[in-house]
Motif scaffolding. Structure first.
Motif, PDB file in Angstrom:
ATOM      1  N   GLN A  82       0.853  -1.177   0.000  1.00  0.00           N
ATOM      2  CA  GLN A  82       0.000   0.000   0.000  1.00  0.00           C
ATOM      3  C   GLN A  82       0.892   1.230   0.000  1.00  0.00           C
ATOM      4  O   GLN A  82       1.702   1.417   0.908  1.00  0.00           O
ATOM      5  CB  GLN A  82      -0.907   0.008   1.239  1.00  0.00           C
ATOM      6  N   MET A  83       0.730   2.051  -1.018  1.00  0.00           N
ATOM      7  CA  MET A  83       1.576   3.228  -1.171  1.00  0.00           C
ATOM      8  C   MET A  83       0.728   4.484  -1.081  1.00  0.00           C
ATOM      9  O   MET A  83      -0.167   4.685  -1.913  1.00  0.00           O
ATOM     10  CB  MET A  83       2.312   3.169  -2.516  1.00  0.00           C
ATOM     11  N   ASN A  84       0.981   5.288  -0.077  1.00  0.00           N
ATOM     12  CA  ASN A  84       0.250   6.527   0.152  1.00  0.00           C
ATOM     13  C   ASN A  84       1.177   7.731   0.016  1.00  0.00           C
ATOM     14  O   ASN A  84       2.405   7.588   0.034  1.00  0.00           O
ATOM     15  CB  ASN A  84      -0.368   6.523   1.545  1.00  0.00           C
ATOM     16  N   SER A  85       0.588   8.890  -0.116  1.00  0.00           N
ATOM     17  CA  SER A  85       1.350  10.144  -0.222  1.00  0.00           C
ATOM     18  C   SER A  85       2.454  10.024  -1.260  1.00  0.00           C
ATOM     19  O   SER A  85       3.613  10.379  -1.019  1.00  0.00           O
ATOM     20  CB  SER A  85       1.939  10.513   1.140  1.00  0.00           C
ATOM     21  N   LEU A  86       2.087   9.530  -2.415  1.00  0.00           N
ATOM     22  CA  LEU A  86       3.081   9.260  -3.449  1.00  0.00           C
ATOM     23  C   LEU A  86       3.722  10.543  -3.963  1.00  0.00           C
ATOM     24  O   LEU A  86       3.079  11.602  -4.044  1.00  0.00           O
ATOM     25  CB  LEU A  86       2.443   8.494  -4.597  1.00  0.00           C
ATOM     26  N   LYS A  87       4.996  10.407  -4.313  1.00  0.00           N
ATOM     27  CA  LYS A  87       5.787  11.519  -4.817  1.00  0.00           C
ATOM     28  C   LYS A  87       6.293  11.172  -6.222  1.00  0.00           C
ATOM     29  O   LYS A  87       6.438   9.990  -6.547  1.00  0.00           O
ATOM     30  CB  LYS A  87       6.984  11.763  -3.905  1.00  0.00           C
ATOM     31  N   PRO A  88       6.595  12.166  -7.033  1.00  0.00           N
ATOM     32  CA  PRO A  88       7.145  11.860  -8.368  1.00  0.00           C
ATOM     33  C   PRO A  88       8.376  10.966  -8.306  1.00  0.00           C
ATOM     34  O   PRO A  88       8.585  10.138  -9.196  1.00  0.00           O
ATOM     35  CB  PRO A  88       7.472  13.246  -8.920  1.00  0.00           C
ATOM     36  N   GLU A  89       9.178  11.097  -7.273  1.00  0.00           N
ATOM     37  CA  GLU A  89      10.384  10.275  -7.148  1.00  0.00           C
ATOM     38  C   GLU A  89      10.077   8.813  -6.820  1.00  0.00           C
ATOM     39  O   GLU A  89      10.989   7.975  -6.808  1.00  0.00           O
ATOM     40  CB  GLU A  89      11.349  10.850  -6.101  1.00  0.00           C
ATOM     41  N   ASP A  90       8.817   8.487  -6.571  1.00  0.00           N
ATOM     42  CA  ASP A  90       8.422   7.091  -6.393  1.00  0.00           C
ATOM     43  C   ASP A  90       8.184   6.406  -7.735  1.00  0.00           C
ATOM     44  O   ASP A  90       7.949   5.187  -7.763  1.00  0.00           O
ATOM     45  CB  ASP A  90       7.153   6.991  -5.547  1.00  0.00           C
ATOM     46  N   THR A  91       8.233   7.157  -8.810  1.00  0.00           N
ATOM     47  CA  THR A  91       8.042   6.580 -10.134  1.00  0.00           C
ATOM     48  C   THR A  91       9.114   5.544 -10.430  1.00  0.00           C
ATOM     49  O   THR A  91      10.311   5.822 -10.329  1.00  0.00           O
ATOM     50  CB  THR A  91       8.079   7.678 -11.208  1.00  0.00           C
ATOM     51  N   ALA A  92       8.668   4.337 -10.769  1.00  0.00           N
ATOM     52  CA  ALA A  92       9.602   3.234 -11.003  1.00  0.00           C
ATOM     53  C   ALA A  92       8.812   1.997 -11.427  1.00  0.00           C
ATOM     54  O   ALA A  92       7.580   1.974 -11.342  1.00  0.00           O
ATOM     55  CB  ALA A  92      10.397   2.917  -9.736  1.00  0.00           C
ATOM     56  N   VAL A  93       9.548   0.997 -11.853  1.00  0.00           N
ATOM     57  CA  VAL A  93       8.977  -0.340 -11.993  1.00  0.00           C
ATOM     58  C   VAL A  93       9.142  -1.028 -10.648  1.00  0.00           C
ATOM     59  O   VAL A  93      10.247  -1.064 -10.091  1.00  0.00           O
ATOM     60  CB  VAL A  93       9.670  -1.144 -13.103  1.00  0.00           C
ATOM     61  N   TYR A  94       8.062  -1.555 -10.133  1.00  0.00           N
ATOM     62  CA  TYR A  94       8.071  -2.200  -8.822  1.00  0.00           C
ATOM     63  C   TYR A  94       8.067  -3.717  -9.008  1.00  0.00           C
ATOM     64  O   TYR A  94       7.239  -4.252  -9.747  1.00  0.00           O
ATOM     65  CB  TYR A  94       6.873  -1.751  -8.000  1.00  0.00           C
ATOM     66  N   TYR A  95       8.967  -4.372  -8.299  1.00  0.00           N
ATOM     67  CA  TYR A  95       9.130  -5.809  -8.397  1.00  0.00           C
ATOM     68  C   TYR A  95       8.849  -6.486  -7.061  1.00  0.00           C
ATOM     69  O   TYR A  95       9.280  -6.003  -6.010  1.00  0.00           O
ATOM     70  CB  TYR A  95      10.566  -6.164  -8.806  1.00  0.00           C
ATOM     71  N   CYS A  96       8.178  -7.602  -7.144  1.00  0.00           N
ATOM     72  CA  CYS A  96       7.962  -8.469  -5.993  1.00  0.00           C
ATOM     73  C   CYS A  96       8.987  -9.595  -6.069  1.00  0.00           C
ATOM     74  O   CYS A  96       9.321 -10.063  -7.162  1.00  0.00           O
ATOM     75  CB  CYS A  96       6.548  -9.029  -6.041  1.00  0.00           C
ATOM     76  N   ALA A  97       9.456 -10.033  -4.896  1.00  0.00           N
ATOM     77  CA  ALA A  97      10.463 -11.080  -4.899  1.00  0.00           C
ATOM     78  C   ALA A  97      10.314 -11.959  -3.667  1.00  0.00           C
ATOM     79  O   ALA A  97       9.900 -11.486  -2.600  1.00  0.00           O
ATOM     80  CB  ALA A  97      11.860 -10.468  -4.932  1.00  0.00           C
ATOM     81  N   ALA A  98      10.694 -13.218  -3.829  1.00  0.00           N
ATOM     82  CA  ALA A  98      10.706 -14.178  -2.723  1.00  0.00           C
ATOM     83  C   ALA A  98      12.147 -14.540  -2.398  1.00  0.00           C
ATOM     84  O   ALA A  98      12.980 -14.702  -3.305  1.00  0.00           O
ATOM     85  CB  ALA A  98       9.914 -15.428  -3.097  1.00  0.00           C
ATOM     86  N   ARG A  99      12.427 -14.691  -1.116  1.00  0.00           N
ATOM     87  CA  ARG A  99      13.803 -14.987  -0.709  1.00  0.00           C
ATOM     88  C   ARG A  99      14.258 -16.349  -1.231  1.00  0.00           C
ATOM     89  O   ARG A  99      13.454 -17.253  -1.435  1.00  0.00           O
ATOM     90  CB  ARG A  99      13.923 -14.936   0.804  1.00  0.00           C
ATOM     91  N   ALA A 100      15.556 -16.456  -1.402  1.00  0.00           N
ATOM     92  CA  ALA A 100      16.135 -17.677  -1.947  1.00  0.00           C
ATOM     93  C   ALA A 100      16.106 -18.829  -0.938  1.00  0.00           C
ATOM     94  O   ALA A 100      16.089 -19.977  -1.322  1.00  0.00           O
ATOM     95  CB  ALA A 100      17.574 -17.429  -2.384  1.00  0.00           C
ATOM     96  N   SER A 101      16.107 -18.526   0.326  1.00  0.00           N
ATOM     97  CA  SER A 101      16.152 -19.571   1.341  1.00  0.00           C
ATOM     98  C   SER A 101      14.935 -19.450   2.230  1.00  0.00           C
ATOM     99  O   SER A 101      14.126 -18.536   2.090  1.00  0.00           O
ATOM    100  CB  SER A 101      17.428 -19.435   2.168  1.00  0.00           C
ATOM    101  N   TYR A 102      14.820 -20.350   3.161  1.00  0.00           N
ATOM    102  CA  TYR A 102      13.639 -20.370   4.020  1.00  0.00           C
ATOM    103  C   TYR A 102      13.838 -19.542   5.301  1.00  0.00           C
ATOM    104  O   TYR A 102      13.278 -19.858   6.343  1.00  0.00           O
ATOM    105  CB  TYR A 102      13.275 -21.803   4.375  1.00  0.00           C
ATOM    106  N   ASP A 103      14.627 -18.488   5.177  1.00  0.00           N
ATOM    107  CA  ASP A 103      14.814 -17.616   6.329  1.00  0.00           C
ATOM    108  C   ASP A 103      13.504 -16.969   6.744  1.00  0.00           C
ATOM    109  O   ASP A 103      12.659 -16.660   5.897  1.00  0.00           O
ATOM    110  CB  ASP A 103      15.830 -16.519   6.013  1.00  0.00           C
TER     111      ASP A 103
END
Length: 126
Positions: A82-103
């Motif tokens: 959830q992204m609130n109070s967005l700023k122009p500098e938040d402009t980007a491609v956003y990526y989701c990722a899962a950790r490599a290990s079960y930490d």
């Protein structure tokens, strides 16, 4: 392995809000701490937020603290940003990722994450 797919990006005005979703499939979702990263044009990929396997622990980049909230619904195999109070500098491609290990806990380094989505564009206009 786990596969992740992001959704929810788009164009928003400065000060507005957007919620990103990351749907996971494959191995047990609760085995993975999850993170969100972003990459703006001409810049390196940077950590945004992370959530532990249970969802009870979160970590944020200083630039988004108090504005962004990461959460997960393990029953739905989904992570949210959830992204609130967005700023122009938040402009980007956003990526989701899962950790490599079960930490248990999410980390802030991209090197800790093995499974990445294709990304979703968020553009914040001034």
């Amino acid at each position: 392995q786990v596969q992740v797919v992001e959704s929810g990006g788009g164009l928003v005005q400065a000060g507005g809000s957007v919620r990103l979703s990351c749907a996971a499939s494959g191995r047990t979702f609760t085995s993975y701490a999850m993170g969100w990263f972003r990459q703006a044009p001409g810049k390196e990929r940077e950590f945004v937020a992370g959530v532990s396997r249970s969802g009870g622990s979160t970590v944020y980049a200083d630039s988004v603290k108090a504005r962004f909230t990461i959460s997960r619904d393990n029953a739905k195999n989904t992570v949210y940003l959830q992204m609130n109070s967005l700023k122009p500098e938040d402009t980007a491609v956003y990526y989701c990722a899962a950790r490599a290990s079960y930490d248990t806990y999410a980390g802030t380094s991209a090197e800790l994450y093995a499974y990445w989505g294709q990304g979703t564009q968020v553009t914040v206009s001034s």
